[in-house]
Motif scaffolding. Structure first.
Motif, mmCIF file in Angstrom:
data_model
loop_
_atom_site.group_PDB
_atom_site.id
_atom_site.type_symbol
_atom_site.label_atom_id
_atom_site.label_comp_id
_atom_site.label_asym_id
_atom_site.label_seq_id
_atom_site.Cartn_x
_atom_site.Cartn_y
_atom_site.Cartn_z
ATOM 1 N N SER A 76 37.708 47.152 50.255
ATOM 2 C CA SER A 76 38.430 48.170 51.022
ATOM 3 C C SER A 76 38.474 49.502 50.282
ATOM 4 O O SER A 76 38.784 50.528 50.856
ATOM 5 N N ALA A 103 31.761 45.030 37.380
ATOM 6 C CA ALA A 103 32.024 43.805 36.613
ATOM 7 C C ALA A 103 33.406 43.240 36.918
ATOM 8 O O ALA A 103 33.575 42.018 37.049
ATOM 9 N N GLY A 104 34.411 44.118 37.022
ATOM 10 C CA GLY A 104 35.771 43.637 37.278
ATOM 11 C C GLY A 104 35.906 43.041 38.672
ATOM 12 O O GLY A 104 36.572 42.022 38.873
ATOM 13 N N ALA A 160 37.620 41.854 28.141
ATOM 14 C CA ALA A 160 37.113 43.060 28.804
ATOM 15 C C ALA A 160 38.136 43.559 29.815
ATOM 16 O O ALA A 160 38.834 42.775 30.464
ATOM 17 N N ALA A 190 34.081 39.705 38.779
ATOM 18 C CA ALA A 190 34.762 38.684 37.975
ATOM 19 C C ALA A 190 35.912 38.028 38.725
ATOM 20 O O ALA A 190 36.322 36.919 38.388
HETATM 21 C C1 LIG Z 1 44.248 49.567 46.309
HETATM 22 C C2 LIG Z 1 43.515 48.286 46.044
HETATM 23 C C3 LIG Z 1 42.730 47.723 47.045
HETATM 24 C C4 LIG Z 1 42.040 46.522 46.810
HETATM 25 N N1 LIG Z 1 41.248 46.034 47.804
HETATM 26 C C5 LIG Z 1 40.584 44.871 47.598
HETATM 27 C C6 LIG Z 1 39.717 44.347 48.606
HETATM 28 O O1 LIG Z 1 39.448 44.982 49.629
HETATM 29 N N2 LIG Z 1 39.159 43.126 48.396
HETATM 30 C C7 LIG Z 1 39.403 42.415 47.257
HETATM 31 O O2 LIG Z 1 38.905 41.298 47.148
HETATM 32 N N3 LIG Z 1 40.172 42.917 46.262
HETATM 33 C C8 LIG Z 1 40.751 44.119 46.404
HETATM 34 N N4 LIG Z 1 41.519 44.642 45.385
HETATM 35 C C9 LIG Z 1 41.588 43.893 44.116
HETATM 36 C C10 LIG Z 1 40.493 44.317 43.146
HETATM 37 O O3 LIG Z 1 39.239 44.363 43.761
HETATM 38 C C11 LIG Z 1 40.396 43.324 41.980
HETATM 39 O O4 LIG Z 1 41.627 43.290 41.311
HETATM 40 C C12 LIG Z 1 39.276 43.660 40.989
HETATM 41 O O5 LIG Z 1 39.280 42.717 39.947
HETATM 42 C C13 LIG Z 1 39.410 45.034 40.406
HETATM 43 O O6 LIG Z 1 38.325 45.317 39.543
HETATM 44 P P1 LIG Z 1 38.638 46.070 38.164
HETATM 45 O O7 LIG Z 1 37.384 46.628 37.643
HETATM 46 O O8 LIG Z 1 39.788 46.977 38.328
HETATM 47 O O9 LIG Z 1 39.050 44.819 37.249
HETATM 48 P P2 LIG Z 1 40.232 44.699 36.191
HETATM 49 O O10 LIG Z 1 41.518 44.595 36.913
HETATM 50 O O11 LIG Z 1 40.119 45.732 35.147
HETATM 51 O O12 LIG Z 1 39.852 43.263 35.561
HETATM 52 C C14 LIG Z 1 39.844 42.121 36.386
HETATM 53 C C15 LIG Z 1 39.160 40.969 35.671
HETATM 54 O O13 LIG Z 1 37.792 41.290 35.440
HETATM 55 C C16 LIG Z 1 37.477 41.083 34.070
HETATM 56 N N5 LIG Z 1 36.479 42.046 33.681
HETATM 57 C C17 LIG Z 1 36.439 43.375 33.900
HETATM 58 N N6 LIG Z 1 35.338 43.907 33.350
HETATM 59 C C18 LIG Z 1 34.670 42.899 32.754
HETATM 60 C C19 LIG Z 1 33.482 42.807 31.987
HETATM 61 N N7 LIG Z 1 32.741 43.897 31.712
HETATM 62 N N8 LIG Z 1 33.117 41.605 31.510
HETATM 63 C C20 LIG Z 1 33.843 40.504 31.760
HETATM 64 N N9 LIG Z 1 34.976 40.522 32.482
HETATM 65 C C21 LIG Z 1 35.384 41.709 32.968
HETATM 66 C C22 LIG Z 1 38.784 41.297 33.330
HETATM 67 O O14 LIG Z 1 38.778 40.664 32.058
HETATM 68 C C23 LIG Z 1 39.751 40.629 34.292
HETATM 69 O O15 LIG Z 1 39.689 39.244 34.087
HETATM 70 C C24 LIG Z 1 42.171 45.846 45.562
HETATM 71 C C25 LIG Z 1 42.949 46.424 44.544
HETATM 72 C C26 LIG Z 1 43.600 47.644 44.777
HETATM 73 C C27 LIG Z 1 44.403 48.248 43.664
#
Ligand SMILES: Cc1cc2nc3c(=O)[nH]c(=O)nc-3n(C[C@H](O)[C@H](O)[C@H](O)COP(=O)(O)OP(=O)(O)OC[C@H]3O[C@@H](n4cnc5c(N)ncnc54)[C@H](O)[C@@H]3O)c2cc1C
Length: 420
Positions: free
Chosen positions: A104, A111-112, A42, A115
């Motif tokens: 933030s 979900a991401g 995912a 996870a």
């Molecule tokens: C500008 C910026 C600021 C941020 N600030 C913070 C913060 O304040 N605190 C913090 O802790 N993090 C922060 N992050 C990190 C961010 O929260 C994590 O990287 C988070 O995983 C992003 O979620 P996403 O949906 O983009 O996941 P993705 O990057 O798309 O995926 C991450 C993981 O989740 C899994 N996943 C996604 N969807 C599913 C699903 N439906 N089923 C099973 N698995 C799934 C993927 O397989 C992967 O393993 C920040 C990132 C950025 C770019």
């Protein structure tokens, strides 16, 4: 729908190797897809900075219904996996409800974020995944597994790193909506932080220290407090209350940040630092973050400060935040009240890669746990030592995914060990 596009992550530092991206419209289609796939994972809103997402094929859940099933009686909301926190928060607030915390940025998928144990900040505020009371997961054989708090495995599956299956929906605990005030001080002396870390990080519901680790003071202290709860008086030690809205990055445009200056507003318009309708943070950047036991925060901060001059040329800014302990097996705050030492790097991959071993060496005495979604090195593959429930997670993954449909090289390197 299936396309052959090549997706990149939000930061643009990683192109996913997947040659196809599936966008099923129903849970049944997700089940059929997974059952027919030898390798698939995912993808959420692509805000992670490393190769955690990688797989020969990706499935995005953003064509599935958003759900937003609010149940006031149980104090929960059931949402589709791809719903972004910003969208969910506005929906909840309009109906008188709230989440306990936000990261933030509001742009990330539920979900991401869950996870990877994404967190906000606060001594009493555990990471976002702790709000999950139910998980609907398509496992490798295509069956739909529903876990609730009545299942001991929920604590293992929530921070699942995509290794256990494809989450289609989550149920989250909610609470009545509330207002928050946010204020920023500049120039808090480091001696005041190190003299009493607990007092500084406990001086509001959520406290963020922004620094480049050099010099004798913290550049900015962001403090967020629920109203009408009493705000603990802040011992400023010469720090000055900002009279205009600030951006955490030097020279950043404060138009993209949430309102400050002590003006009360809805929780979802204060808890994130960045507004939903703007690019968060710098936009062009990389990130890393390490979590240490809160009781060792002062020593860990001093260890990183000693690297300050080496870090500065590659660093945009660092942020220090506290996170309450939880019991989720792979949460970075598992079993210990924690402090996160975060690094927003310039988009200089080679230079960052070269610095990470030094940062991890400095933090090794504190059994630091890296953020799963950010850049880290883990040279000696030592995460098993810092996650007491890792063997349980491996057993759960082996049971739910015996053929390795959801495995990838990130999981092999850092979590599951090499495939047998
Ligand atoms: C500008 C910026 C600021 C941020 N600030 C913070 C913060 O304040 N605190 C913090 O802790 N993090 C922060 N992050 C990190 C961010 O929260 C994590 O990287 C988070 O995983 C992003 O979620 P996403 O949906 O983009 O996941 P993705 O990057 O798309 O995926 C991450 C993981 O989740 C899994 N996943 C996604 N969807 C599913 C699903 N439906 N089923 C099973 N698995 C799934 C993927 O397989 C992967 O393993 C920040 C990132 C950025 C770019």
């Amino acid at each position: 729908m299936t396309t052959s596009e090549r997706l990149r992550n939000w930061a643009g530092n990683h192109t996913y190797p997947a040659s196809v991206v599936h966008r099923p419209r129903t849970v049944e289609q997700v089940q059929e897809l997974v059952a027919a796939s030898s390798r698939v994972r995912a993808v959420g809103s692509r805000h992670s900075f490393n190769d955690l997402v990688d797989s020969p094929a990706l499935v995005s859940l953003d064509a599935l219904p958003a759900l937003h099933d609010l149940d006031p009686a149980s104090g929960t909301v059931r949402v589709g996996a791809a719903v972004r926190y910003g969208e969910l928060a506005a929906h909840l607030h309009a109906r008188g409800w709230a989440l306990h915390n936000l990261a933030s940025l509001p742009h990330i998928s539920v979900a991401g974020a869950v996870a990877t144990a994404t967190h906000g900040s606060g001594d009493r505020s555990a990471n976002l995944a702790t709000a999950v009371t139910g998980l609907e997961l398509v496992t490798a054989d295509g069956s739909l597994l529903t876990l609730t708090r009545a299942d001991a495995e929920l604590a293992g599956a929530v921070v699942g790193l995509g290794a256990l299956g494809v989450v289609t929906a989550l149920t989250l605990e909610i609470e009545p909506t509330y207002d928050v005030v946010q204020e920023v001080h500049t120039g808090l002396p480091w001696w005041a932080v190190l003299d009493d870390v607990d007092a500084v990080l406990g001086s509001a519901d959520s406290v963020s220290l922004f620094t480049d680790w050099r010099g004798e003071s913290v550049a900015q202290v962001w403090r967020k407090s629920r109203v009408p709860l009493a705000v603990t008086p802040f011992a400023a030690h010469g720090a000055v209350a900002a009279s205009t809205d600030q951006h955490p990055l030097a020279g950043g445009d404060a138009a993209s940040t949430t309102a400050q200056l002590g003006v009360a507003g809805p929780w979802h318009e204060r808890l994130p630092h960045f507004r939903m309708d703007f690019v968060p943070s710098a936009g062009a950047e990389l990130q890393s973050e390490y979590f240490v036991d809160r009781r060792e925060a002062g020593a860990a901060i001093e260890a990183v400060r000693r690297l300050g001059e080496r870090l500065a040329p590659v660093l945009l800014v660092s942020e220090v935040r506290s996170v309450a302990a939880d019991e989720l097996w792979l949460s970075m705050a598992h079993g210990r009240d924690s402090v996160g030492l975060h690094f927003t790097w310039k988009p200089l991959q080679e230079e960052v890669d070269a610095l990470l071993p030094a940062v991890e060496g400095a933090l090794a005495p504190y059994a630091a746990r890296p953020h799963w979604g950010k850049l880290f090195f883990d040279a000696d593959r030592s995460l098993a030592r810092v996650y007491p429930r890792l063997d349980d997670f491996r057993a759960l993954a082996a049971r739910l995914d015996p053929e390795g449909t959801f495995r990838n090289s990130f999981l092999d390197r850092h979590v599951l060990g090499a495939a047998g």
